[in-house]
Scaffold this motif. Structure first.
Motif, PDB file in Angstrom:
ATOM      1  N   THR A 486       0.845  -1.193   0.000  1.00  0.00           N
ATOM      2  CA  THR A 486       0.000   0.000   0.000  1.00  0.00           C
ATOM      3  C   THR A 486       0.882   1.245   0.000  1.00  0.00           C
ATOM      4  OG1 THR A 486      -0.079   0.150   2.405  1.00  0.00           O
ATOM      5  CG2 THR A 486      -1.715  -1.272   1.331  1.00  0.00           C
ATOM      6  N   ASP A 545      -9.610   1.832  -6.546  1.00  0.00           N
ATOM      7  CA  ASP A 545      -8.704   2.984  -6.460  1.00  0.00           C
ATOM      8  C   ASP A 545      -8.342   3.356  -5.022  1.00  0.00           C
ATOM      9  OD1 ASP A 545      -8.762   3.174  -9.214  1.00  0.00           O
ATOM     10  OD2 ASP A 545     -10.468   4.545  -9.214  1.00  0.00           O
ATOM     11  N   ASN A 546      -9.263   3.152  -4.074  1.00  0.00           N
ATOM     12  CA  ASN A 546      -8.989   3.618  -2.714  1.00  0.00           C
ATOM     13  C   ASN A 546      -8.702   2.491  -1.734  1.00  0.00           C
ATOM     14  OD1 ASN A 546     -11.454   2.411  -2.197  1.00  0.00           O
ATOM     15  ND2 ASN A 546     -12.390   4.215  -1.264  1.00  0.00           N
ATOM     16  N   ALA A 549      -5.571   2.968   0.447  1.00  0.00           N
ATOM     17  CA  ALA A 549      -5.751   4.002   1.467  1.00  0.00           C
ATOM     18  C   ALA A 549      -6.646   3.509   2.598  1.00  0.00           C
ATOM     19  CB  ALA A 549      -6.349   5.252   0.824  1.00  0.00           C
TER      20      ALA A 549
END
Length: 583
Positions: A486, A545-546, A549
């Motif tokens: 990540t 995409d996230n 995060a």
């Protein structure tokens, strides 16, 4: 100099059907858009219009191939109006439109109304007393079936070419095709126009039946478009700003596709060749463009080989590029001759076909082995010191490069240039090499997850049992995701245990993983027998995409469990409908 007679750019029938198809595509999309936005009280009206416009379009196209335009439109309009009334009446038997959609007999009825009636309509309009003439009905029916099959095939083929051209242009940073063609309204109009063009060409075939020339007529319509795309690509290539497939693959595919379209224009002789000056000029100009793209493909592959040496894949890619160059140069030679250039293209096709046959024989008889070429290249680089022993592809050589690779590894081990890895298990992988998903078996994936899949809370007592009985089929993708990192350098996967269902005993397991389209926040529940089953997940805040995060956020703040800040519609079976966030 190539002259183009603009008076013959398009057959009137084809142009008419293209415009009609575009208009019908626009009407269908307008009806569909209004259906999606209309209040429930008027939904049945737009459903009727949507289906009636579709039936009108199918009928008008089908009848135009057999009767005059005015008669076809009037008969189709009558069928469309009758269909709208009947569909409205059919919906009246259901409290909700959704129930009408779910009734299979209604779909069968609509299908029969839009197909079986058409041959009868064609005969009635043309000659009323022949309405029950079986021979005529048979001929008209199968003519319509074949024509629609050809039209739909052409529509799919043309969209494939358009998407290939999009890939070609996006490589140089031009996204015009994607921005325009993927707009729903434009896509509907283009699809309608393509179907109209396909029907027009199909209806011109002798007797209305399929023939090889019919396919050529369809393919050659795409020639001018591909010519423009290839020229734009060549001009923009020095300023490349986009991303996409490898440059060599794009160029080879473009050249081979161009050779196919040029061959469709020249056909088997001058009689069957395209009579349209624009198509002939486009095909001839492609002969001048093809060598440029073939040269780019050869250069791109050679630059890679010069840096990293040969591998079987690079040998195959270079062979494909050289074949493309052969087509490009032979077509260039043909295009340079104003007279009989089409005959020269046909002779070139014969020559290239013989070359491909010889190539197949050479490979099958191992006269020239891509594996042997690759082994010699990599060994030479190792001996010259340009390739470090740790980077040497000995695992690939031993497993995938045939006997030449195995013998080379054994010889290098005997010379103490490599460490002997022959006793390692089949599943062992060189640390310098990346393990592909398709090489990870289920057992191997579970072993990898035991050491790489973290949990929150850390070392949760259910973690091991969950991994041992992981029930979903994407376990190899999950194991692969754990090898990535990540943004905060955590493992690209996380197993979160939380009590998501307060009314049920025990905790649920949430699986998060990056770069894994097979899993965007899967949730699993434990049964009374101790097994894990996948549950229906509600994950409006998660996306590919996230995901990284999100994982980093859980490490930083912990897994926070709290009631959802929205109301839900509770369903009779215990499920619910809700929305977690606005779009």
């Amino acid at each position: 100099m190539i002259a183009i007679s603009f008076s013959s750019l398009q057959n009137r029938r084809t142009l008419t059907l293209c415009l009609a198809g575009a208009l019908l595509g626009l009407l269908e999309w307008a009806a569909f858009s209004n259906l999606m936005m209309t209040p429930a009280s008027r939904e049945h009206i737009w459903v009727s219009l949507l289906l009636a416009v579709g039936i009108f379009g199918v009928a008008s196209f089908s009848l135009l191939m057999h009767v005059s335009a005015l008669k076809a439109l009037l008969a189709s309009l009558g069928l469309g109006v009758v269909s709208a009334v009947l569909i409205l009446e059919g919906q009246g038997g259901y409290a909700e439109v959704e129930l009408f959609w779910r009734a299979p007999q209604m779909w069968v009825a609509i299908g029969l109304l839009s197909t079986i009636t058409l041959p009868f309509l064609a005969l009635v309009v043309e000659r009323r007393q022949d309405w029950n003439n079986y021979q005529r009905l048979f001929d008209v029916s199968w003519s319509m079936v074949c024509s629609w099959a050809v039209a739909l095939f052409f529509c799919g083929l043309a969209w494939g070419v358009l998407m290939a051209c999009h890939l070609l242009l996006s490589f140089v940073g031009i996204t015009l095709l994607e921005d325009v063609l993927l707009e729903p309204t434009v896509a509907a109009v283009v699809s309608g126009a393509l179907v109209g063009a396909g029907l027009a060409v199909a209806s011109d075939s002798e007797g209305g039946y399929l023939s090889p020339i019919l396919l050529l007529k369809l393919l050659r319509l795409l020639t001018p478009f591909l010519l423009v795309v290839m020229v734009v690509f060549i001009v923009a290539l020095p300023w490349r700003t986009g991303e996409g497939l490898p440059l060599s693959a794009l160029c080879v595919a473009a050249v081979l596709g161009a050779s196919t379209l040029v061959s469709s224009v020249v056909a088997d002789d001058d009689v069957n060749a395209s009579p349209t000056p624009l198509l002939r000029a486009s095909a001839r100009l492609l002969g001048f463009v093809m060598p440029v793209l073939a040269a780019v493909a050869v250069w791109a592959i050679w630059a890679r080989v010069d840096q990293y040496g040969w591998t079987p894949i690079r040998v195959l890619a270079m062979t494909a590029a050289l074949v493309a160059a052969g087509y490009g140069l032979s077509y260039f030679w043909a295009a340079c001759h104003a007279r009989n250039w089409m005959a020269r293209v046909r002779r070139s096709n014969i020559g290239m076909a013989l070359v491909l046959i010889v190539l197949a024989v050479v490979w099958l008889t191992r006269i020239w082995s891509p594996e042997a070429v690759s082994v010699d290249s990599q060994v030479a680089r190792l001996e010259a010191g340009t390739l470090a022993p740790d980077d040497f592809p000995d695992t690939e050589m031993r497993m995938y490069w045939g006997k030449p690779g195995q013998e080379a590894v054994r010889h290098l081990v005997e010379r103490d240039m490599l460490v002997d890895k022959s006793q390692e298990t089949e599943e062992a992988v060189d640390p310098g090499q990346e393990l592909e998903v398709w090489n990870i078996g289920e057992d191997k994936a579970r072993q990898m997850l035991m050491s790489s899949l973290p949990s929150s809370p850390a070392d949760h007592p259910l973690r091991q049992s969950f991994i041992e009985t992981y029930p979903d089929w994407d376990i190899a993708y999950l194991a692969k995701a754990c090898e990535t990192r990540t943004p905060a350098e955590h493992a690209g996967c996380l197993l979160v245990f939380a009590d998501l269902l307060p009314g049920e005993a025990g905790e649920e397991a949430i699986v998060l993983s990056v770069n894994n389209p097979m899993n965007i926040g899967s949730v699993f529940v434990q049964t009374a027998e101790g097994e894990w089953e996948k549950a229906t997940a509600f994950t409006p805040g998660l996306s590919l995409d996230n995901m990284g995060a999100v994982i980093d956020g859980i490490y930083a703040k912990g897994a926070v469990i709290e009631p959802a800040p929205f109301n839900v519609l509770k369903l009779p079976d215990g499920g619910f409908v809700g929305v977690g966030q606005r779009p």
